[in-house]
Each structure stands twice: as structure tokens, then as C-alpha cells.
Design a protein around this motif. Structure first.
Motif, short mmCIF file in Angstrom:
data_model
loop_
_atom_site.label_atom_id
_atom_site.label_comp_id
_atom_site.label_asym_id
_atom_site.label_seq_id
_atom_site.Cartn_x
_atom_site.Cartn_y
_atom_site.Cartn_z
N VAL A 43 4.57 -11.98 6.90
CA VAL A 43 3.21 -12.52 7.07
C VAL A 43 2.43 -11.74 8.13
CG1 VAL A 43 1.88 -14.53 7.81
CG2 VAL A 43 3.82 -14.81 6.26
N LEU A 44 3.10 -11.35 9.23
CA LEU A 44 2.40 -10.67 10.32
C LEU A 44 2.04 -9.22 10.03
CD1 LEU A 44 4.13 -12.13 13.51
CD2 LEU A 44 1.96 -12.76 12.46
N LYS A 45 2.42 -8.74 8.85
CA LYS A 45 1.90 -7.43 8.42
C LYS A 45 0.42 -7.54 8.07
CE LYS A 45 6.27 -5.70 6.50
NZ LYS A 45 6.98 -5.33 5.24
N LEU A 46 0.00 -8.78 7.76
CA LEU A 46 -1.42 -9.08 7.49
C LEU A 46 -1.98 -8.22 6.37
CD1 LEU A 46 -2.57 -9.37 11.22
CD2 LEU A 46 -2.08 -11.26 9.64
N ASP A 47 -1.15 -8.01 5.35
CA ASP A 47 -1.59 -7.19 4.22
C ASP A 47 -1.85 -8.02 2.97
OD1 ASP A 47 1.02 -7.85 3.68
OD2 ASP A 47 1.73 -5.79 3.40
N GLY A 48 -2.00 -9.34 3.15
CA GLY A 48 -2.30 -10.22 2.02
C GLY A 48 -2.51 -11.64 2.52
N PRO A 49 -3.09 -12.51 1.69
CA PRO A 49 -3.31 -13.90 2.09
C PRO A 49 -2.00 -14.59 2.48
CG PRO A 49 -4.49 -13.39 0.06
CD PRO A 49 -3.58 -12.24 0.33
N LEU A 53 1.71 -15.13 0.42
CA LEU A 53 2.95 -14.55 0.95
C LEU A 53 3.98 -15.65 1.24
CD1 LEU A 53 1.42 -11.92 3.42
CD2 LEU A 53 2.41 -11.49 1.16
N MET A 54 3.51 -16.78 1.76
CA MET A 54 4.41 -17.91 2.02
C MET A 54 5.01 -18.46 0.74
SD MET A 54 2.46 -20.10 4.98
CE MET A 54 3.28 -21.57 4.39
N SER A 55 4.16 -18.64 -0.27
CA SER A 55 4.65 -19.16 -1.55
C SER A 55 5.72 -18.27 -2.14
CB SER A 55 3.48 -19.30 -2.54
OG SER A 55 2.55 -20.26 -2.09
N ARG A 56 5.51 -16.96 -2.05
CA ARG A 56 6.49 -16.01 -2.56
C ARG A 56 7.79 -16.11 -1.77
NH1 ARG A 56 4.13 -10.44 -2.05
NH2 ARG A 56 2.68 -11.29 -3.59
N ILE A 71 8.90 -27.34 8.35
CA ILE A 71 8.88 -26.82 9.72
C ILE A 71 8.47 -25.35 9.74
CG2 ILE A 71 10.31 -26.31 11.74
CD1 ILE A 71 11.95 -28.82 11.05
N ILE A 72 9.01 -24.57 8.81
CA ILE A 72 8.69 -23.14 8.76
C ILE A 72 7.21 -22.93 8.43
CG2 ILE A 72 9.08 -21.01 7.44
CD1 ILE A 72 12.05 -21.90 7.25
N ALA A 73 6.69 -23.70 7.46
CA ALA A 73 5.28 -23.57 7.11
C ALA A 73 4.39 -23.95 8.30
CB ALA A 73 4.96 -24.45 5.91
N GLU A 74 4.77 -25.03 9.00
CA GLU A 74 4.04 -25.44 10.20
C GLU A 74 3.96 -24.28 11.19
OE1 GLU A 74 2.60 -28.15 11.02
OE2 GLU A 74 3.36 -29.72 9.72
N ALA A 75 5.10 -23.68 11.44
CA ALA A 75 5.18 -22.65 12.47
C ALA A 75 4.44 -21.38 12.08
CB ALA A 75 6.65 -22.33 12.77
N ILE A 76 4.44 -21.04 10.80
CA ILE A 76 3.68 -19.86 10.35
C ILE A 76 2.20 -20.07 10.61
CG2 ILE A 76 2.92 -18.56 8.31
CD1 ILE A 76 5.76 -18.99 7.17
N PHE A 77 1.67 -21.24 10.23
CA PHE A 77 0.24 -21.48 10.43
C PHE A 77 -0.10 -21.62 11.91
CE2 PHE A 77 0.20 -21.99 5.93
CZ PHE A 77 -1.09 -21.67 5.57
N PHE A 78 0.80 -22.20 12.68
CA PHE A 78 0.57 -22.27 14.12
C PHE A 78 0.51 -20.87 14.71
CE2 PHE A 78 1.85 -22.35 18.51
CZ PHE A 78 1.16 -23.44 19.05
N THR A 79 1.42 -20.00 14.31
CA THR A 79 1.45 -18.64 14.82
C THR A 79 0.15 -17.91 14.50
OG1 THR A 79 3.85 -18.53 14.54
CG2 THR A 79 2.70 -16.43 14.76
N LEU A 80 -0.34 -18.05 13.27
CA LEU A 80 -1.58 -17.37 12.88
C LEU A 80 -2.78 -17.94 13.62
CD1 LEU A 80 -0.86 -17.13 9.06
CD2 LEU A 80 -1.01 -15.20 10.66
N ASP A 341 -5.12 -16.62 8.84
CA ASP A 341 -4.82 -15.19 8.79
C ASP A 341 -6.07 -14.35 8.55
OD1 ASP A 341 -4.57 -16.63 6.22
OD2 ASP A 341 -4.36 -14.63 5.36
N LEU A 342 -7.10 -14.96 7.97
CA LEU A 342 -8.30 -14.21 7.61
C LEU A 342 -8.98 -13.62 8.84
CD1 LEU A 342 -10.07 -13.37 5.23
CD2 LEU A 342 -11.34 -15.51 5.50
#
Length: 453
Positions: A43-49, A53-56, A71-80, A341-342
Motif C-alpha cells: 500500500v505504501l508504494k502509493l501506486d494504486g487506490p 490494493l487492500m481487497s487484492r 484490525i489490519i484494515a483499521e491500521a492501514i487506513f490509520f497509517t494513511l 491515500d489520495l
């Protein structure tokens, strides 16, 4: 699932994290840290929505249970949403180059350091504790804004003293708003049905068709959704359709229809009468409109994929339409609560490219409007360069158009905007910190009646 529905689903994550954080949160296992690190490495490559990327990632990762995924989804969005302060805390370590450590920083900030046991942290205990000693509130206002500098600078200039409140609002998750399909249901009936299922639902404060949910249920599997009684749509987006104010039996065009959220709203306001054309250059995205309009019970919608805004199929309809909506391609800065991420993927070069498209699209769409007809230009951007400046440039070249007061247009439909929104008249401007909606802009233009000589 449409892009707008994915945005709503993405926006749901933040509030769950806050609830768990306040209640002490879960114990974070080594599996969660490891898998979150792997997800952030992508996700942090920021080369796509991020939502794609999460769904994949989750689709290919069958060993994760629903709790772990949450928990993982929470943390990804928190990080972004907090990538600027996380990077500031970790400096000179770059988050994208140390995804597992970044994962632990994010989890510690959400749930507390104690949620990470020493066996999970391992040799990273020292670096992690050093990083967490740097408190985000001690960073500069720019770092705390959680925005790239070019965007921070522009929004600071535009919003002045209100900028800090705007920046804070864009770090939060967005509410889940629904639009009631008036062809199939009434708002009171839908609220009653949701309440029976234990869902907290309130009427939206501005949109007459809207419902705001205080929880985030999986609505797409419910009969109320499958039967077409509701659709997921932000309250601000619902009001854009109200600016068009289509009448029964009219010729109406949604010039940049996309997946068709506003098209469906227009069709319902027309009571499925007249002809509603939905144009878009993205044929794949537009193809998703057909099943949605069937579910909504609309028979007056005509989706048409075009090659460019100057397509011959567009030219044939010159001067034919009573109402034209230009929901223009834009930076999407009004949707950063749903698409965190946008903010990191957008840049000034891309903004300039989109800006030129906006002027061209508005120019082409204006030719479709008949004498006395209405042209509405809208974006989901907070930036004046995409909004007021585009409309002002257009009006300077087209004296045959004049602007209407958007506040009056909505007031005649029983929509009373808050004072902070009325201050932007004649334009329609929604901002998250003021209205609780996504950021939206709208301008209502009327083509003057041609006088007979």
C-alpha cells in the motif's frame, strides 16, 4: 460495488478503531503485525487506490480471520491518514522501507503500546519505544495537517483561520449516508425498517432524501438494498442532484456519469419519466450503471460511452437538453476522509492536467443546453482552482450564461443550508469541518432565453 460504495466502506474503518482504542483495544498478535507489514509494503508504494490494493491482499490471504482482517484494515487506513506524523516520528527511517516497524507504530498509536507483547515486538522494542517518545502534537502545524506541502499551502491560503479545523476533519472517518429511492420508499419507512434491525439511523440535516447511519452495517446484502429502496450516497452528493432540479418529462444529461450515483438520484427526482442520458469516457465504469438502474426501478436512463467530450454522439444533441450536470473529473480533495491515500498520490502536475480537462468538459457540455436551460458544474474538490476559477473563466467567455444563487435553488426545494454554507453564495460549497459531508462544489448556470428579432 461502485467506487462511491467502496469509499463509504473504506470510511467505516476509522470509527471502529476509535471504539476499540477507547475500550483498551485487542491484544495484537504476531500474525497481525507480520501481515499488516506485508500489506503496508504494498500500500505504501502509493501506486494504486488503497481500497483496491487492500481487497487484492485479503483475497490472496486466506489464513486471516474476520477479526484479523478488521484490525489490519483499521491500521492501514490509520497509517494513511497519519502518514505525515508517523514519518516524522520514525525519521530518519522511511515508513515504506520499514513496513513491519511502521505497522507496530500504527498499532501502538491506535491501541496503545501495551497491546503489543514483547515476543511480538522482539528486537524492535528499542527502536519502537524511541519512535513513540516523539509525540505528534509536538510536530509543526504542517506535519500535523497530515497533508503534502503543496496541498497544505493551498488550503491554508483558502480557508485561513478555519484551516486547522478542516485539517482535523480530514483525519477522521466519514459517516455512512444513504439516499432513499423515492420511487420505492419513503424516508420514514426506511428509518423505521433500519431501526427494527437495530441500526441507528437519523434523517440527514439537509437532504430531504438522506439518512445518516451511526453504525456501519453490511447493507449490500440486506433486502432493503437489493430491492432498490436505498443507495449509498453522501449527503453533499445528494444535494448536487438537487441543484440540477430536473422536472418530469424533461431531457436531462449527466455528462460525466461515472458509476452513476448522481444519475440514479436525478432519475428518481424525474420519477423515471423523460429521458436521462448518462455519458462517460470510461466504458467499464459506466457499465456498472445498468444493474444499478434496474435495481432502482429506473427506465428513463440511457448510458452512452463516449470517446471524448467532443464525440459525434454528443454533437448530435447540441441544444437539446433542459438540464445538464457536469460532475467534472477532479483532484478528489473533498473525499480524503474516505480515500486517505489520495492525498499522497495526487500532485500539482496531475492537478494541472485535470484542471485543463475541467475547462474543456464544461465548454463541451455547455453546447448541449437549450435556450433557458440549466447547466450545473460540480466537483468533489475543495480547491478554488478547480471550482470558482473554472466557472469564472467560463462565464467570462460565455455572456449567454448567468449564474443563479445555489442557496435559493435549494431553499425552493425545502433544503435549508447552514449559515457557513450560505456565506459562499452564489456557489454551493460543502466542507467536512462545516457540514459533516464530503467536500463538494456546485455552480448553477442558466442559458439566457434567446430573444426573437
Amino acid at each position: 460495488m461502485s467506487k462511491e460504495e467502496r469509499r463509504k466502506k473504506a470510511g467505516a474503518h476509522h470509527s471502529v478503531a476509535e471504539r476499540q482504542s477507547r475500550s483498551g483495544g485487542p491484544r495484537v498478535t504476531g500474525l497481525i503485525v507480520d501481515e499488516l507489514g506485508k500489506a503496508l509494503a504494498t500500500v505504501l508504494k502509493l501506486d494504486g487506490p488503497a481500497d483496491v490494493l487492500m481487497s487484492r491482499f485479503f483475497r490472496l490471504n486466506h489464513k486471516l480471520g474476520s477479526r484479523d482482517r478488521s484490525i489490519i484494515a483499521e491500521a492501514i487506513f490509520f497509517t494513511l491518514r497519519h502518514l505525515s506524523t508517523i514519518a516524522w516520528q520514525m525519521k530518519p527511517i522511511v515508513p515504506a522501507r520499514a513496513p513491519r516497524l511502521t505497522a507496530m507504530v500504527a498499532l501502538a498509536r491506535i491501541y496503545g503500546r501495551d497491546a503489543l507483547d514483547e515476543r511480538t515486538v522482539g528486537n524492535d522494542a528499542g527502536p519502537l519505544d524511541n519512535i513513540l517518545r516523539s509525540k505528534p502534537e509536538n510536530a509543526t502545524p504542517f506535519v500535523q495537517s497530515e497533508l503534502p506541502y503543496w496541498l497544505y499551502e493551498r488550503l491554508n491560503e483558502q480557508f485561513g483561520d478555519e484551516a486547522p479545523a478542516l485539517f482535523e476533519s480530514m483525519k477522521e472517518g466519514a459517516p455512512l449516508d444513504l439516499r432513499v429511492n423515492l420511487l420505492k420508499a419513503k424516508r420514514e419507512e426506511v428509518i423505521a425498517e433500519l431501526t427494527e434491525h437495530g441500526v441507528q439511523a437519523l434523517p440527514t440535516p439537509m437532504s430531504p432524501d438522506g439518512i445518516r447511519l451511526l453504525t456501519k452495517p453490511g447493507l449490500t446484502s440486506w433486502p432493503i438494498y437489493r430491492e432498490g429502496k436505498i443507495d449509498v450516497q453522501d449527503e453533499g452528493s445528494q444535494l448536487i442532484a438537487r441543484l440540477v432540479q430536473p422536472k418530469r418529462g424533461e431531457m436531462v444529461c449527466d455528462f460525466c456519469a461515472g458509476a452513476g450515483g448522481k444519475t440514479l438520484a436525478l432519475g428518481a427526482l424525474m420519477r423515471s419519466t423523460g429521458r436521462l442520458y448518462a455519458f462517460d469516457v470510461n466504458e467499464k465504469r459506466l457499465s456498472g450503471l445498468t444493474p444499478r438502474m434496474r435495481r432502482a426501478g429506473l427506465s428513463n436512463v440511457h448510458p452512452i460511452a463516449i470517446k471524448t467530450e467532443r464525440d459525434t454522439r454528443v454533437k448530435r444533441l447540441t441544444g437539446k437538453f433542459d438540464r445538464v450536470l457536469v460532475d467534472a473529473p477532479c483532484s478528489g480533495t473533498g473525499t480524503l476522509r474516505r480515500n486517505p491515500d489520495l492525498r499522497w498520490r495526487m500532485n500539482e502536475e496531475e492537478l494541472a492536467r485535470i484542471n485543463s480537462i475541467q475547462a474543456n468538459v464544461l465548454e463541451s457540455a455547455s453546447r448541449l443546453v437549450k435556450s433557458g436551460g440549466r447547466l450545473v458544474y460540480a466537483t468533489c474538490s475543495l480547491l478554488e482552482v478547480e471550482n470558482q476559477r473554472v466557472v469564472e473563466a467560463f462565464l467570462s467567455k460565455h455572456p449567454e450564461y448567468e449564474i443563479m444563487d445555489a442557496t435559493d435553488v435549494l431553499a425552493k426545494q425545502g433544503v435549508n443550508l447552514p449559515e457557513c454554507a450560505k456565506a459562499h453564495a452564489p456557489y454551493f460549497v460543502m466542507a467536512p469541518h462545516q457540514s459533516g459531508t464530503d467536500g463538494f462544489f456546485g455552480a448553477v448556470l442558466v442559458k439566457k432565453e434567446m430573444r426573437q428579432s
